[in-house]
Design a protein around this motif. Sequence first.
Motif, PDB file in Angstrom:
ATOM      1  N   CYS A   1     -21.791 -12.435   4.110  1.00 39.92           N
ATOM      2  CA  CYS A   1     -23.095 -12.113   4.680  1.00 39.92           C
ATOM      3  C   CYS A   1     -23.320 -12.989   5.918  1.00 39.92           C
ATOM      4  O   CYS A   1     -22.913 -14.146   5.935  1.00 39.92           O
ATOM      5  N   ILE A   2     -23.953 -12.413   6.937  1.00 38.94           N
ATOM      6  CA  ILE A   2     -24.311 -13.170   8.137  1.00 38.94           C
ATOM      7  C   ILE A   2     -25.829 -13.226   8.228  1.00 38.94           C
ATOM      8  O   ILE A   2     -26.493 -12.193   8.130  1.00 38.94           O
ATOM      9  N   VAL A   3     -26.359 -14.432   8.408  1.00 34.36           N
ATOM     10  CA  VAL A   3     -27.793 -14.633   8.595  1.00 34.36           C
ATOM     11  C   VAL A   3     -27.996 -15.179  10.010  1.00 34.36           C
ATOM     12  O   VAL A   3     -27.454 -16.220  10.354  1.00 34.36           O
ATOM     13  N   MET A   4     -28.772 -14.456  10.815  1.00 29.24           N
ATOM     14  CA  MET A   4     -29.046 -14.899  12.181  1.00 29.24           C
ATOM     15  C   MET A   4     -30.485 -15.367  12.276  1.00 29.24           C
ATOM     16  O   MET A   4     -31.402 -14.643  11.907  1.00 29.24           O
ATOM     17  N   LEU A   5     -30.658 -16.575  12.766  1.00 29.38           N
ATOM     18  CA  LEU A   5     -31.994 -17.120  13.002  1.00 29.38           C
ATOM     19  C   LEU A   5     -32.356 -16.796  14.442  1.00 29.38           C
ATOM     20  O   LEU A   5     -31.917 -17.460  15.376  1.00 29.38           O
ATOM     21  N   THR A   6     -33.132 -15.765  14.626  1.00 26.01           N
ATOM     22  CA  THR A   6     -33.339 -15.147  15.934  1.00 26.01           C
ATOM     23  C   THR A   6     -34.106 -16.010  16.921  1.00 26.01           C
ATOM     24  O   THR A   6     -34.003 -15.788  18.123  1.00 26.01           O
ATOM     25  N   SER A   7     -34.835 -16.983  16.460  1.00 23.65           N
ATOM     26  CA  SER A   7     -35.619 -17.821  17.370  1.00 23.65           C
ATOM     27  C   SER A   7     -34.743 -18.688  18.267  1.00 23.65           C
ATOM     28  O   SER A   7     -35.212 -19.238  19.244  1.00 23.65           O
ATOM     29  N   PHE A   8     -33.479 -18.820  17.928  1.00 22.51           N
ATOM     30  CA  PHE A   8     -32.607 -19.750  18.630  1.00 22.51           C
ATOM     31  C   PHE A   8     -31.402 -19.094  19.290  1.00 22.51           C
ATOM     32  O   PHE A   8     -30.469 -19.785  19.652  1.00 22.51           O
ATOM     33  N   LEU A   9     -31.396 -17.781  19.437  1.00 27.20           N
ATOM     34  CA  LEU A   9     -30.227 -17.092  19.966  1.00 27.20           C
ATOM     35  C   LEU A   9     -30.579 -16.221  21.156  1.00 27.20           C
ATOM     36  O   LEU A   9     -31.671 -15.671  21.234  1.00 27.20           O
ATOM     37  N   ASN A  10     -29.604 -16.052  22.039  1.00 27.32           N
ATOM     38  CA  ASN A  10     -29.809 -15.105  23.126  1.00 27.32           C
ATOM     39  C   ASN A  10     -29.355 -13.715  22.675  1.00 27.32           C
ATOM     40  O   ASN A  10     -28.665 -13.563  21.670  1.00 27.32           O
ATOM     41  N   HIS A  11     -29.734 -12.712  23.415  1.00 28.18           N
ATOM     42  CA  HIS A  11     -29.467 -11.331  23.008  1.00 28.18           C
ATOM     43  C   HIS A  11     -27.982 -10.996  22.952  1.00 28.18           C
ATOM     44  O   HIS A  11     -27.552 -10.243  22.079  1.00 28.18           O
TER      45      HIS A  11
END
Length: 109
Positions: free
Chosen positions: A48-58
């Motif tokens: 499973c991959i969990v992405m914390l969107t507040s810290f990533l670019n598109h």
Amino acid sequence: MSILIIGGDNISHISSMLKDLGAKSINHWDARKKSSAPRKKVPSSTDCIVMLTSFLNHNTMLKYKNEAKKKNIPFVCAKRSISCVYSEYIKIMGISNCQDCYANCEMKK
């Protein structure tokens, strides 16, 4: 279950919650450097991959979302808060009650 978390700096509270839900190993990429994050390959053992969107670019988000789709790996996008990660994780993983959970906790017995 092996989980890859991409984004964020201090994820100890999120890691603890995911371990409570049955994660055996957690890898974390902070993705702080724009040049290094999109170049990494998702480990083959990732469930499973969990992405914390507040810290990533598109571009980083898009790359790993497409890779997860190709490999048929569940992909969770959430803000950094533990409640947001929890609610998105159980929704994506299809956990609606204790019998569906991977954890081996006291509530199942």
